[in-house]
Design a protein around this motif. Structure first.
Motif, PDB file in Angstrom:
ATOM      1  N   ALA A   1      59.782  -7.159  12.734  1.00 60.22           N
ATOM      2  CA  ALA A   1      58.992  -5.921  12.741  1.00 60.22           C
ATOM      3  C   ALA A   1      59.697  -4.854  13.577  1.00 60.22           C
ATOM      4  O   ALA A   1      59.699  -3.668  13.229  1.00 60.22           O
ATOM      5  CB  ALA A   1      57.595  -6.192  13.284  1.00 60.22           C
ATOM      6  N   LEU A   2      60.325  -5.291  14.679  1.00 58.68           N
ATOM      7  CA  LEU A   2      61.048  -4.351  15.534  1.00 58.68           C
ATOM      8  C   LEU A   2      62.211  -3.725  14.764  1.00 58.68           C
ATOM      9  O   LEU A   2      62.534  -2.550  14.955  1.00 58.68           O
ATOM     10  CB  LEU A   2      61.563  -5.063  16.782  1.00 58.68           C
ATOM     11  CG  LEU A   2      62.344  -4.209  17.783  1.00 58.68           C
ATOM     12  CD1 LEU A   2      61.488  -3.070  18.303  1.00 58.68           C
ATOM     13  CD2 LEU A   2      62.841  -5.077  18.937  1.00 58.68           C
ATOM     14  N   LYS A   3      62.826  -4.503  13.878  1.00 58.87           N
ATOM     15  CA  LYS A   3      63.920  -3.972  13.067  1.00 58.87           C
ATOM     16  C   LYS A   3      63.424  -2.820  12.185  1.00 58.87           C
ATOM     17  O   LYS A   3      64.098  -1.784  12.061  1.00 58.87           O
ATOM     18  CB  LYS A   3      64.508  -5.088  12.202  1.00 58.87           C
ATOM     19  CG  LYS A   3      65.700  -4.677  11.351  1.00 58.87           C
ATOM     20  CD  LYS A   3      66.311  -5.895  10.665  1.00 58.87           C
ATOM     21  CE  LYS A   3      67.540  -5.506   9.842  1.00 58.87           C
ATOM     22  NZ  LYS A   3      67.186  -4.720   8.646  1.00 58.87           N
ATOM     23  N   LEU A   4      62.239  -2.973  11.582  1.00 56.58           N
ATOM     24  CA  LEU A   4      61.660  -1.893  10.772  1.00 56.58           C
ATOM     25  C   LEU A   4      61.381  -0.670  11.636  1.00 56.58           C
ATOM     26  O   LEU A   4      61.641   0.467  11.233  1.00 56.58           O
ATOM     27  CB  LEU A   4      60.359  -2.352  10.110  1.00 56.58           C
ATOM     28  CG  LEU A   4      60.437  -3.236   8.873  1.00 56.58           C
ATOM     29  CD1 LEU A   4      59.037  -3.466   8.325  1.00 56.58           C
ATOM     30  CD2 LEU A   4      61.315  -2.599   7.807  1.00 56.58           C
ATOM     31  N   ARG A   5      60.847  -0.921  12.827  1.00 59.86           N
ATOM     32  CA  ARG A   5      60.552   0.186  13.747  1.00 59.86           C
ATOM     33  C   ARG A   5      61.832   0.919  14.126  1.00 59.86           C
ATOM     34  O   ARG A   5      61.875   2.156  14.113  1.00 59.86           O
ATOM     35  CB  ARG A   5      59.852  -0.358  14.999  1.00 59.86           C
ATOM     36  CG  ARG A   5      59.535   0.692  16.065  1.00 59.86           C
ATOM     37  CD  ARG A   5      59.056   0.033  17.358  1.00 59.86           C
ATOM     38  NE  ARG A   5      58.830   1.026  18.395  1.00 59.86           N
ATOM     39  CZ  ARG A   5      57.682   1.637  18.624  1.00 59.86           C
ATOM     40  NH1 ARG A   5      56.640   1.354  17.868  1.00 59.86           N
ATOM     41  NH2 ARG A   5      57.567   2.520  19.592  1.00 59.86           N
ATOM     42  N   ASP A   6      62.869   0.161  14.458  1.00 57.58           N
ATOM     43  CA  ASP A   6      64.128   0.772  14.870  1.00 57.58           C
ATOM     44  C   ASP A   6      64.760   1.579  13.737  1.00 57.58           C
ATOM     45  O   ASP A   6      65.350   2.646  13.976  1.00 57.58           O
ATOM     46  CB  ASP A   6      65.105  -0.307  15.346  1.00 57.58           C
ATOM     47  CG  ASP A   6      64.717  -0.906  16.689  1.00 57.58           C
ATOM     48  OD1 ASP A   6      63.869  -0.305  17.378  1.00 57.58           O
ATOM     49  OD2 ASP A   6      65.253  -1.975  17.041  1.00 57.58           O
ATOM     50  N   GLU A   7      64.657   1.086  12.517  1.00 51.52           N
ATOM     51  CA  GLU A   7      65.210   1.819  11.375  1.00 51.52           C
ATOM     52  C   GLU A   7      64.501   3.156  11.195  1.00 51.52           C
ATOM     53  O   GLU A   7      65.137   4.191  10.943  1.00 51.52           O
ATOM     54  CB  GLU A   7      65.089   0.971  10.108  1.00 51.52           C
ATOM     55  CG  GLU A   7      66.060  -0.208  10.069  1.00 51.52           C
ATOM     56  CD  GLU A   7      65.792  -1.141   8.900  1.00 51.52           C
ATOM     57  OE1 GLU A   7      64.790  -0.928   8.172  1.00 51.52           O
ATOM     58  OE2 GLU A   7      66.586  -2.086   8.702  1.00 51.52           O
TER      59      GLU A   7
ATOM     60  N   PHE B   1      62.849   4.756  13.554  1.00 47.85           N
ATOM     61  CA  PHE B   1      63.189   5.551  14.737  1.00 47.85           C
ATOM     62  C   PHE B   1      64.547   6.230  14.560  1.00 47.85           C
ATOM     63  O   PHE B   1      64.689   7.437  14.798  1.00 47.85           O
ATOM     64  CB  PHE B   1      63.204   4.645  15.970  1.00 47.85           C
ATOM     65  CG  PHE B   1      63.564   5.341  17.252  1.00 47.85           C
ATOM     66  CD1 PHE B   1      62.592   5.961  18.018  1.00 47.85           C
ATOM     67  CD2 PHE B   1      64.873   5.382  17.695  1.00 47.85           C
ATOM     68  CE1 PHE B   1      62.926   6.614  19.206  1.00 47.85           C
ATOM     69  CE2 PHE B   1      65.219   6.023  18.870  1.00 47.85           C
ATOM     70  CZ  PHE B   1      64.241   6.640  19.630  1.00 47.85           C
ATOM     71  N   ASP B   2      65.531   5.474  14.110  1.00 49.05           N
ATOM     72  CA  ASP B   2      66.876   6.028  13.936  1.00 49.05           C
ATOM     73  C   ASP B   2      66.902   7.118  12.868  1.00 49.05           C
ATOM     74  O   ASP B   2      67.664   8.093  12.977  1.00 49.05           O
ATOM     75  CB  ASP B   2      67.858   4.918  13.577  1.00 49.05           C
ATOM     76  CG  ASP B   2      68.123   3.977  14.744  1.00 49.05           C
ATOM     77  OD1 ASP B   2      67.836   4.367  15.891  1.00 49.05           O
ATOM     78  OD2 ASP B   2      68.599   2.852  14.509  1.00 49.05           O
TER      79      ASP B   2
ATOM     80  N   ASN C   1      56.574  18.418  19.956  1.00 47.40           N
ATOM     81  CA  ASN C   1      56.206  17.966  18.617  1.00 47.40           C
ATOM     82  C   ASN C   1      57.395  17.961  17.657  1.00 47.40           C
ATOM     83  O   ASN C   1      58.358  18.698  17.824  1.00 47.40           O
ATOM     84  CB  ASN C   1      55.118  18.892  18.056  1.00 47.40           C
ATOM     85  CG  ASN C   1      54.648  18.459  16.682  1.00 47.40           C
ATOM     86  OD1 ASN C   1      54.136  17.358  16.517  1.00 47.40           O
ATOM     87  ND2 ASN C   1      54.805  19.327  15.697  1.00 47.40           N
ATOM     88  N   GLY C   2      57.275  17.127  16.611  1.00 44.28           N
ATOM     89  CA  GLY C   2      58.077  17.333  15.422  1.00 44.28           C
ATOM     90  C   GLY C   2      59.342  16.543  15.244  1.00 44.28           C
ATOM     91  O   GLY C   2      59.943  16.589  14.176  1.00 44.28           O
ATOM     92  N   VAL C   3      59.789  15.780  16.259  1.00 42.54           N
ATOM     93  CA  VAL C   3      61.100  15.150  16.125  1.00 42.54           C
ATOM     94  C   VAL C   3      61.046  13.625  16.060  1.00 42.54           C
ATOM     95  O   VAL C   3      62.037  12.995  15.742  1.00 42.54           O
ATOM     96  CB  VAL C   3      62.040  15.572  17.277  1.00 42.54           C
ATOM     97  CG1 VAL C   3      62.317  17.063  17.212  1.00 42.54           C
ATOM     98  CG2 VAL C   3      61.460  15.194  18.632  1.00 42.54           C
ATOM     99  N   ASN C   4      59.911  13.037  16.355  1.00 45.42           N
ATOM    100  CA  ASN C   4      59.772  11.592  16.305  1.00 45.42           C
ATOM    101  C   ASN C   4      58.280  11.270  16.314  1.00 45.42           C
ATOM    102  O   ASN C   4      57.445  12.174  16.363  1.00 45.42           O
ATOM    103  CB  ASN C   4      60.484  10.916  17.491  1.00 45.42           C
ATOM    104  CG  ASN C   4      60.985   9.526  17.158  1.00 45.42           C
ATOM    105  OD1 ASN C   4      60.232   8.680  16.693  1.00 45.42           O
ATOM    106  ND2 ASN C   4      62.273   9.296  17.364  1.00 45.42           N
ATOM    107  N   SER C   5      57.948  10.000  16.268  1.00 47.53           N
ATOM    108  CA  SER C   5      56.554   9.593  16.358  1.00 47.53           C
ATOM    109  C   SER C   5      55.954  10.110  17.660  1.00 47.53           C
ATOM    110  O   SER C   5      56.551   9.964  18.735  1.00 47.53           O
ATOM    111  CB  SER C   5      56.452   8.068  16.322  1.00 47.53           C
ATOM    112  OG  SER C   5      55.155   7.639  16.691  1.00 47.53           O
ATOM    113  N   ILE C   6      54.767  10.706  17.573  1.00 42.10           N
ATOM    114  CA  ILE C   6      54.136  11.222  18.785  1.00 42.10           C
ATOM    115  C   ILE C   6      53.778  10.081  19.729  1.00 42.10           C
ATOM    116  O   ILE C   6      53.669  10.284  20.944  1.00 42.10           O
ATOM    117  CB  ILE C   6      52.886  12.084  18.442  1.00 42.10           C
ATOM    118  CG1 ILE C   6      52.413  12.843  19.692  1.00 42.10           C
ATOM    119  CG2 ILE C   6      51.767  11.222  17.858  1.00 42.10           C
ATOM    120  CD1 ILE C   6      53.457  13.737  20.323  1.00 42.10           C
TER     121      ILE C   6
ATOM    122  N   SER D   1      66.281  15.779  20.246  1.00 44.25           N
ATOM    123  CA  SER D   1      65.827  14.488  19.730  1.00 44.25           C
ATOM    124  C   SER D   1      64.780  13.884  20.664  1.00 44.25           C
ATOM    125  O   SER D   1      64.673  14.256  21.841  1.00 44.25           O
ATOM    126  CB  SER D   1      67.012  13.518  19.614  1.00 44.25           C
ATOM    127  OG  SER D   1      67.467  13.134  20.906  1.00 44.25           O
ATOM    128  N   GLY D   2      64.020  12.942  20.132  1.00 47.02           N
ATOM    129  CA  GLY D   2      63.040  12.260  20.958  1.00 47.02           C
ATOM    130  C   GLY D   2      63.691  11.497  22.095  1.00 47.02           C
ATOM    131  O   GLY D   2      63.189  11.472  23.222  1.00 47.02           O
TER     132      GLY D   2
END
Length: 480
Positions: free
Chosen positions: A228-234, A236-237, A385-390, A460-461
């Motif tokens: 699941a962390l791999k999906l999150r990291d993808e 995020f990147d 705002n606007g560059v990554n998950s809040i 970037s975030g």
């Protein structure tokens, strides 16, 4: 042992929860206020049909509280609300919540060196520190349309959806074509007698690839969190690699993708012309849907681009003199996002008023501290705002606030505030970095009427996170 400061948190949404968890871990005495009857914030209020997140589920969650059981790529409102409530419960925040208590004002006392929060019932609550977690999407924007009081049907904002009666079989007017409208319009359209969508300006739409996670995948995520962390990291990147320069190849490619998607999905040349923006993708909030264009092609749906002149007793009249008779008017017109903290009257040192200080557009140091307002912090504040998950930004800011409070306590100090010079330098840097950004290429909610971009972060975030890890002593004034 220095006395721990008491903290009042305004807002029980994702930011308030993250802040509460940080404070609980630090042993602070805190209270979370919210006008609603529980945790969840915007995900508790926005219950319109089709409400969902536009950030992938595994990224739209706290790093310290992964959810292996997300049902699909982009979670819907009930699932997100349940997740936030579960995180709050797991961290024991329920005993700190003062529900059904909207904070109307926050006033700093120069003599007492404390904040007084006054709720909507007139009750006063004193704290050493205040953290605003009301965010950007707090106050609904309802346009002042002439004749609104004359309309005999019902009318409501999408964030305050009227569930007492279905729109099925009704003639419905939906005003606005933003992030909420592209979700609820497809959700209600087929069951309405007729739906008229009033569009002020067209929006770019990209296809939304939203797939369910199978039970086998969910079990895999549970047994092997690294998957699941791999999906999150993808995810995020992907956000971190984004460029918001108007002349960037990515901006051109995103615009062309959205243009080609429109050309493929809308065959009617007249409808297509109405839906074609004249600005680059990203200037307004990026939107994704695979249902929006097909919905506008339904026989019982009309896209109306003539400006609204007034509401009549029976419907909406446009400037061309046509009266569109409807039973219900829905305002999908977003929020007063550029009017930070519009719902709370904040007064700082010497009685100064935040609304006055921000009359030309909100600004803060690292989006978190404001000069002239000691022991006051803003989450999801100006230019965050606007560059990554809040959620990622919330974690950066709440870690930052906790660190400042720990330093304050360790030094035996009672107050901290950012210097005016530090705030000025930071915001001059932020606004200079806006040059050439796509957000300046059209009218949008990112900009204050003064023209200043007050919501977006031009970095970037990860850059923001790293900058909030360092406490530059010269930028602060500590008081005893």
């Amino acid at each position: 042992m220095p006395r721990k400061l008491t903290v009042g948190i305004i807002g029980a949404g994702a930011g308030g929860i993250a802040m509460g968890i940080q404070l609980a871990e630090g042993g602070y005495d805190f209270t979370i206020f919210d006008r609603a009857d529980g945790f969840g914030g915007t995900w508790r209020h926005n219950t319109f049909p089709g409400a969902a997140c536009d950030v992938p589920s595994h990224l739209y969650s706290y790093s310290f509280a992964p959810n292996p059981r997300w049902s699909k790529t982009y979670a819907n409102q009930p699932e997100i609300l349940a997740y936030l409530e579960r995180v709050a419960t797991d961290h024991g925040l329920g005993s700190h919540l003062r529900a059904n208590s909207a904070v109307a004002s926050a006033r700093w006392s120069d003599t007492g060196r404390r904040w007084t929060l006054t709720d909507d019932a007139g009750r006063e609550h004193d704290f050493d520190v205040v953290v605003s977690a009301v965010g950007m999407l707090d106050v609904p924007h309802v346009p002042d349309i002439r004749g609104g009081h004359r309309f005999r049907g019902r009318q409501f904002h999408s964030s305050r959806w009227d569930h007492s009666k279905s729109t099925a079989g009704e003639r419905v007017a939906s005003i606005g074509t933003g992030a909420s409208a592209i979700q609820y319009v497809p959700a209600i359209a087929r069951e309405t007698a007729h739906l008229t969508v009033f569009q002020r300006s067209p929006i770019w739409i990209a296809p939304r690839f939203d797939f369910p996670f199978t039970p086998e995948q969910q079990e895999l995520f549970e047994r092997h969190p690294e998957m699941a962390l791999k999906l999150r990291d993808e995810a995020f990147d992907a956000y971190e690699s984004s460029s918001f320069d108007v002349d960037a190849a990515q901006t051109r490619e995103a615009t062309e993708l959205a243009r080609s998607y429109l050309m493929r999905k809308v065959a009617d040349p007249e409808l297509r012309a109405k839906l074609m923006p004249d600005y680059p993708a990203g200037c307004k909030r990026p939107l994704m849907s695979r249902e929006w264009y097909p919905t506008l092609g339904l026989p019982n749906v009309t896209l109306e681009t003539a400006a609204i002149a007034e509401l009549t007793e029976h419907g909406v009249r446009t400037v061309d003199g046509v009266e569109h008779r409807v039973d219900t008017v829905i305002y999908g017109t977003g929020f007063k996002a550029a009017d930070y903290l519009a719902s709370v009257d904040v007064h700082g040192t010497g009685g100064r008023r935040l609304a006055d200080d921000w009359s030309d557009g909100a600004e803060a140091y690292l989006g978190t501290l404001v000069a002239g307002y000691p022991n006051f912090f803003t989450l999801y504040g100006p230019n965050t705002n606007g560059v990554n998950s809040i959620i990622y930004i919330h974690e950066a800011q709440t870690t930052f606030v906790r660190h400042i409070l720990d330093v304050l306590t360790a030094r035996g100090a009672r107050t901290v505030q950012v210097t005016r010079d530090a705030q000025r330098r930071y915001n001059e840097e932020i606004q200079a970095a806006m040059e050439g950004k796509v957000w300046l290429a059209c009218d949008n909610y990112f900009r204050h009427p003064s023209g200043k971009v007050v919501t977006q972060l031009p970095y970037s975030g990860r850059t923001f996170f790293e900058r909030t890890r360092e406490l530059v002593d010269a930028d602060y004034r500590f008081g005893r």
